[in-house]
Write a protein that holds these residues in place. Structure first.
Motif, PDB file in Angstrom:
ATOM      1  N   UNK A 243       0.830  -1.199   0.000  1.00  0.00           N
ATOM      2  CA  UNK A 243       0.000   0.000   0.000  1.00  0.00           C
ATOM      3  C   UNK A 243       0.868   1.254   0.000  1.00  0.00           C
ATOM      4  N   UNK A 244       1.957   1.224   0.761  1.00  0.00           N
ATOM      5  CA  UNK A 244       2.864   2.367   0.770  1.00  0.00           C
ATOM      6  C   UNK A 244       3.567   2.561  -0.559  1.00  0.00           C
ATOM      7  N   UNK A 245       4.002   1.469  -1.173  1.00  0.00           N
ATOM      8  CA  UNK A 245       4.679   1.544  -2.465  1.00  0.00           C
ATOM      9  C   UNK A 245       3.770   2.075  -3.567  1.00  0.00           C
ATOM     10  N   UNK A 246       2.499   1.696  -3.522  1.00  0.00           N
ATOM     11  CA  UNK A 246       1.570   2.055  -4.589  1.00  0.00           C
ATOM     12  C   UNK A 246       0.651   3.215  -4.211  1.00  0.00           C
ATOM     13  N   UNK A 247       0.976   3.934  -3.149  1.00  0.00           N
ATOM     14  CA  UNK A 247       0.136   5.062  -2.722  1.00  0.00           C
ATOM     15  C   UNK A 247       0.065   6.141  -3.802  1.00  0.00           C
ATOM     16  N   UNK A 321      10.306   1.005 -12.766  1.00  0.00           N
ATOM     17  CA  UNK A 321       9.823   2.384 -12.707  1.00  0.00           C
ATOM     18  C   UNK A 321       9.830   2.860 -11.256  1.00  0.00           C
ATOM     19  N   UNK A 322      10.203   4.133 -11.054  1.00  0.00           N
ATOM     20  CA  UNK A 322      10.127   4.708  -9.718  1.00  0.00           C
ATOM     21  C   UNK A 322       8.675   4.822  -9.289  1.00  0.00           C
ATOM     22  N   UNK A 323       8.428   4.725  -7.985  1.00  0.00           N
ATOM     23  CA  UNK A 323       7.046   4.731  -7.509  1.00  0.00           C
ATOM     24  C   UNK A 323       6.380   6.083  -7.747  1.00  0.00           C
ATOM     25  N   UNK A 324       7.183   7.149  -7.906  1.00  0.00           N
ATOM     26  CA  UNK A 324       6.609   8.473  -8.162  1.00  0.00           C
ATOM     27  C   UNK A 324       6.392   8.735  -9.651  1.00  0.00           C
ATOM     28  N   UNK A 325       6.786   7.784 -10.509  1.00  0.00           N
ATOM     29  CA  UNK A 325       6.619   7.956 -11.954  1.00  0.00           C
ATOM     30  C   UNK A 325       5.330   7.339 -12.487  1.00  0.00           C
ATOM     31  N   UNK A 326       4.572   6.661 -11.624  1.00  0.00           N
ATOM     32  CA  UNK A 326       3.314   6.077 -12.072  1.00  0.00           C
ATOM     33  C   UNK A 326       2.318   7.187 -12.397  1.00  0.00           C
ATOM     34  N   UNK A 327       1.562   7.002 -13.482  1.00  0.00           N
ATOM     35  CA  UNK A 327       0.576   8.025 -13.870  1.00  0.00           C
ATOM     36  C   UNK A 327      -0.864   7.566 -13.664  1.00  0.00           C
ATOM     37  N   UNK A 328      -1.060   6.374 -13.102  1.00  0.00           N
ATOM     38  CA  UNK A 328      -2.407   5.904 -12.824  1.00  0.00           C
ATOM     39  C   UNK A 328      -3.012   5.043 -13.901  1.00  0.00           C
ATOM     40  N   UNK A 329      -2.331   4.913 -15.048  1.00  0.00           N
ATOM     41  CA  UNK A 329      -2.887   4.117 -16.145  1.00  0.00           C
ATOM     42  C   UNK A 329      -2.454   2.654 -16.062  1.00  0.00           C
TER      43      UNK A 329
END
Length: 355
Positions: A243-247, A321-329
């Motif tokens: 949950x923390x990684x994918x927040x 990919x860095x966890x802050x680079x996710x765009x939600x898609x």
């Protein structure tokens, strides 16, 4: 030993005894007239394949692992984490030989059977690289502590550090101390199941989670100092870590898609994923009251120095990919389904399968 092979005849046609130890890296000029070589003896050589004339370009403090030509320079990667650029006269290698100090390569393995053209031991042509890209010391030793939340590491600089796995950060840098003594000092008489494995072969700290074993470890909220949660509540370490990684991904997903209802007004669960149109997102957020989506402080990951996730979904190969680079898609084509089922639907594998 450097060997030149004739692929048509399928045999070695020339041997060049240049190095005093194993050769680990080679790079040739575009015309294949000269070759640059480096290896375990810490040295970089330039060799004329036709005349057998060789020249010691430079020596370092670490074995050479990779070479890459770029214009008139050559990039050198060693067992150290820094990368160096050295002059190489790549466009016209004969210029390098005009500096003197060359010798004839022998043909007996590791014999150093050289006939020095100037009657002296080879001296490096260059003393310092023209550019250095500094790296950080690589991790060479680690120990998972009994609490299964901390890992003690030692790097090539001799620095000993304590990592908190559930936050992905260094909580204490002990400096250059005895690794074994610090390990004994941090020993705790606790018993928590192993829920992750560690890999430091690349010099960095990699944590591996495999289902269903990763969901076998739990701790009381009181032991984790989680405020506002009953002290006797059990917290699953892997679930809260995921949950923390994918927040960040979850927040971006909510911004992009919101809570999209299905035809009967209910939010789609993991079971209904295959029935969604491929033109829309195929994973939905289960926002019922039972889904505890809050990320607790012991599982908050830094956004300044974010960790990277390396995984693979149902399509294609692994990605990073860095966890802050996710765009939600990203969806189940990118993430393992068991991971999304845990984060979105708060579901874990059956208890009997986690033992």
């Amino acid at each position: 030993m450097i060997r030149l092979w004739d692929l048509g005849q399928q045999r070695c046609v020339h041997s060049y005894a240049v190095h005093t130890d194993s050769v680990w890296a080679l790079a040739s000029t575009p015309s294949f007239s000269h070759v640059y070589s480096g290896g375990r003896d810490l040295s970089l050589y330039l060799t004329d394949l036709a005349t057998r004339e060789s020249l010691l370009l430079c020596t370092g403090e670490h074995p050479i692992l990779q070479l890459a030509m770029h214009d008139d320079s050559i990039w050198v990667a060693t067992t150290d984490s820094s990368v160096h650029r050295w002059p190489a006269e790549g466009r016209n290698p004969q210029k390098a030989f005009q500096r003197g100090g060359s010798f004839l390569a022998g043909n007996l393995s590791f014999s150093r059977a050289r006939v020095s053209l100037e009657g002296s031991t080879p001296v490096p042509v260059f003393k310092e690289p023209t550019l250095t890209i500094p790296g950080t010391p690589g991790i060479v030793q680690h120990e998972i502590l009994n609490n299964r939340r901390h890992v003690l590491t030692k790097d090539t600089a001799g620095s000993v550090k304590l990592w908190e796995i559930t936050r992905g950060i260094v909580v204490t840098d002990y400096g250059k101390v005895s690794f074994e003594e610090k390990k004994e000092e941090l020993f705790e008489m606790v018993s928590i199941p192993a829920w992750f494995t560690v890999d430091t072969r690349l010099g960095s700290l990699s944590i591996h989670l495999d289902t269903p074993q990763c969901f076998s470890a739990e701790m009381y909220s009181a032991d984790l100092n989680i405020a506002g949660k009953p002290e006797d509540d059990k917290v699953n370490l892997a679930r809260e870590t995921l949950k923390g990684l994918l927040a960040h991904w979850l927040a971006k997903r909510k911004q992009r898609f919101g809570s999209q209802p299905s035809a009967n007004g209910d939010l789609l669960s993991g079971k209904d994923i295959s029935h969604r149109s491929i033109t829309h997102s195929r994973i939905e957020i289960d926002s019922n009251a039972e889904n505890d989506s809050m990320v607790y402080p012991p599982f908050e990951f830094s956004t300044v120095y974010p960790p990277s996730i390396i995984t693979e979904g149902s399509h294609g190969g692994p990605w990073r990919k860095k966890i802050t680079d996710f765009d939600g898609t990203e969806d189940e084509k990118d993430f393992p389904f068991w991971c999304l089922d845990c984060v979105l639907n708060n579901r874990l594998p059956p208890r009997e399968n986690t033992k």
